[in-house]
Write a protein that holds these residues in place. Structure first.
Motif, PDB file in Angstrom:
ATOM      1  N   ALA A   1      -2.528  -3.886  -1.464  1.00  0.00           N
ATOM      2  CA  ALA A   1      -1.112  -4.177  -1.668  1.00  0.00           C
ATOM      3  C   ALA A   1      -0.320  -2.908  -1.983  1.00  0.00           C
ATOM      4  O   ALA A   1       0.777  -2.697  -1.449  1.00  0.00           O
ATOM      5  CB  ALA A   1      -0.950  -5.193  -2.797  1.00  0.00           C
ATOM      6  N   ILE A   2      -0.874  -2.051  -2.832  1.00  0.00           N
ATOM      7  CA  ILE A   2      -0.187  -0.808  -3.195  1.00  0.00           C
ATOM      8  C   ILE A   2      -0.054   0.104  -1.985  1.00  0.00           C
ATOM      9  O   ILE A   2       1.013   0.675  -1.724  1.00  0.00           O
ATOM     10  CB  ILE A   2      -0.929  -0.099  -4.346  1.00  0.00           C
TER      11      ILE A   2
ATOM     12  N   SER B   1      -5.922  -7.483  -1.897  1.00  0.00           N
ATOM     13  CA  SER B   1      -6.346  -6.878  -3.159  1.00  0.00           C
ATOM     14  C   SER B   1      -5.222  -5.993  -3.675  1.00  0.00           C
ATOM     15  O   SER B   1      -4.297  -5.633  -2.931  1.00  0.00           O
ATOM     16  CB  SER B   1      -7.603  -6.033  -2.945  1.00  0.00           C
ATOM     17  N   LYS B   2      -5.290  -5.613  -4.930  1.00  0.00           N
ATOM     18  CA  LYS B   2      -4.237  -4.769  -5.500  1.00  0.00           C
ATOM     19  C   LYS B   2      -4.186  -3.418  -4.783  1.00  0.00           C
ATOM     20  O   LYS B   2      -3.105  -2.878  -4.524  1.00  0.00           O
ATOM     21  CB  LYS B   2      -4.499  -4.558  -7.002  1.00  0.00           C
ATOM     22  N   GLU B   3      -5.365  -2.861  -4.439  1.00  0.00           N
ATOM     23  CA  GLU B   3      -5.397  -1.563  -3.764  1.00  0.00           C
ATOM     24  C   GLU B   3      -4.746  -1.638  -2.385  1.00  0.00           C
ATOM     25  O   GLU B   3      -3.971  -0.760  -2.001  1.00  0.00           O
ATOM     26  CB  GLU B   3      -6.846  -1.076  -3.616  1.00  0.00           C
TER      27      GLU B   3
ATOM     28  N   ILE C   1       4.381  -5.555  -3.291  1.00  0.00           N
ATOM     29  CA  ILE C   1       3.067  -5.734  -3.915  1.00  0.00           C
ATOM     30  C   ILE C   1       2.855  -7.189  -4.311  1.00  0.00           C
ATOM     31  O   ILE C   1       1.799  -7.771  -4.063  1.00  0.00           O
ATOM     32  CB  ILE C   1       2.913  -4.809  -5.137  1.00  0.00           C
ATOM     33  N   ARG C   2       3.859  -7.797  -4.920  1.00  0.00           N
ATOM     34  CA  ARG C   2       3.741  -9.202  -5.329  1.00  0.00           C
ATOM     35  C   ARG C   2       3.474 -10.100  -4.133  1.00  0.00           C
ATOM     36  O   ARG C   2       2.617 -10.991  -4.177  1.00  0.00           O
ATOM     37  CB  ARG C   2       5.023  -9.656  -6.033  1.00  0.00           C
TER      38      ARG C   2
ATOM     39  N   VAL D   1      -0.209  -9.481  -2.781  1.00  0.00           N
ATOM     40  CA  VAL D   1      -1.246 -10.029  -3.658  1.00  0.00           C
ATOM     41  C   VAL D   1      -1.247 -11.550  -3.602  1.00  0.00           C
ATOM     42  O   VAL D   1      -2.298 -12.194  -3.527  1.00  0.00           O
ATOM     43  CB  VAL D   1      -1.056  -9.524  -5.098  1.00  0.00           C
TER      44      VAL D   1
ATOM     45  N   GLU E   1       7.559  -3.201  -5.921  1.00  0.00           N
ATOM     46  CA  GLU E   1       7.024  -4.319  -6.696  1.00  0.00           C
ATOM     47  C   GLU E   1       7.129  -5.631  -5.926  1.00  0.00           C
ATOM     48  O   GLU E   1       6.221  -6.468  -5.971  1.00  0.00           O
ATOM     49  CB  GLU E   1       7.751  -4.421  -8.034  1.00  0.00           C
TER      50      GLU E   1
END
Length: 321
Positions: A26-27, A22-24, A13-14, A17, A10
């Motif tokens: 970042a994951i 992008s979220k994809e 990811i934070r 982003v 997490e």
């Protein structure tokens, strides 16, 4: 500071982003970052993440969706479009498994990407699916060889993994250079000297001063032998993929252009050649271990990872963007 794996993901990811990913993306990057920490490769784990974050902020890393092509039944070609290699691999992962199992072998060739991070990450994932895998990647020129004092290759690592019955895969992951660039940079940040034989300064002289090494170039391990491996990696990772040669790759630390380098992976289904392969490997590893041989890649399961508080503070600053 200690983080459980979910909290570590997490945090990554934070930060990604907030820095423009992008979220994809970042994951995908967060998964690879945590995996590097769990495999004991922290130098290409969270310590390397700020390089990606700066890349997002300064336009060196695109968040475009990678494009996949299938020029032959056993070839998967990916254009990362200036993005991260991890996302391109994620997008092709299921197809790579399917084709390797169906045809016995499949080649994955990715171009136009930022640095690949922990190279063992890619082959380890394939080995967990029962495949033997070999990977090579190049990068911005950081390493000099032979009589030249000019950097001509990246650290150009090779990684290899094989499935093993009832334990983690066997994984070998090593650079062609005497050390990774991040180790030089960390030594400079800590004010520590580096071992002789790791690097030269900008005049081409051997140096143990990491700040002078950053201005100069890394050296290949084992002299000409390491240089030969670096050249083989360069041909696989840049030549066959159509990516930038290391000499032509923009810096991964500066500017607004992606290094545009490559990632080459070959995945093989060993059961089609040698049924019971994983059990054979397990038996051989036990024999070697009983003779005092260290077998790399016997990664342990982690539920938590430790991060330096200074690094966490840096990442939290990125989260404020």
């Amino acid at each position: 500071m200690r983080y459980d794996l979910k909290s570590a993901r997490e945090l990554a990811i934070r930060a990604c982003v907030a820095s423009g990913a992008s979220k994809e993306v970042a994951i995908s990057l967060a998964e690879a970052t945590v995996a590097a920490e769990c495999s004991g490769r922290s130098s290409v784990g969270f310590a390397h993440l700020p390089d990606y974050l700066e890349g997002f902020l300064n336009g060196r890393i695109s968040t475009e969706e990678p494009a996949l092509f299938f020029p032959a039944p056993t070839l998967i070609q990916v254009d990362a479009k200036g993005g991260i290699a991890q996302l391109g691999f994620d997008r092709a992962f299921e197809e790579l498994q399917t084709r390797a199992n169906a045809y016995g072998v499949t080649v994955f060739a990715l171009k136009n990407s930022y640095t690949a991070g922990e190279l063992g990450y890619y082959v380890r994932r394939l080995a967990r699916k029962g495949l033997v895998a070999l990977a090579a990647t190049n990068g911005s020129a950081l390493m000099a060889t032979g009589q030249s004092s000019q950097a001509v290759y990246g650290t150009n690592p090779l990684s290899f993994a094989a499935p093993v019955d009832n334990r983690a895969p066997l994984v070998i992951d090593q650079a062609s250079s005497a050390t990774a660039f991040v180790n030089i940079r960390q030594a400079a940040e800590r004010g520590e000297m580096i071992p002789e034989g790791w690097a030269i300064d900008e005049k081409g002289l051997n140096t143990m001063n990491p700040r002078e090494a950053i201005k100069g170039a890394l050296l290949a391990f084992g002299g000409a032998r390491g240089a030969n491996i670096a050249l083989m990696v360069e041909i696989l990772a840049a030549g066959t993929t159509g990516a930038n040669w290391s000499l032509d790759a923009p810096s991964f630390e500066e500017g607004s252009y992606s290094p545009g380098v490559g990632l080459f992976i070959v995945a093989l289904n060993p059961e089609l050649l040698a049924p019971g392969f994983s059990a054979r490997i397990a038996y051989q590893i036990e024999r070697l271990s009983s003779k005092g041989i260290h077998v790399p890649g016997s990664s342990f399961v982690k539920e938590e990872i430790d991060l330096p508080s200074s690094l966490v503070a840096t990442l939290e600053k990125y989260c404020q963007h």
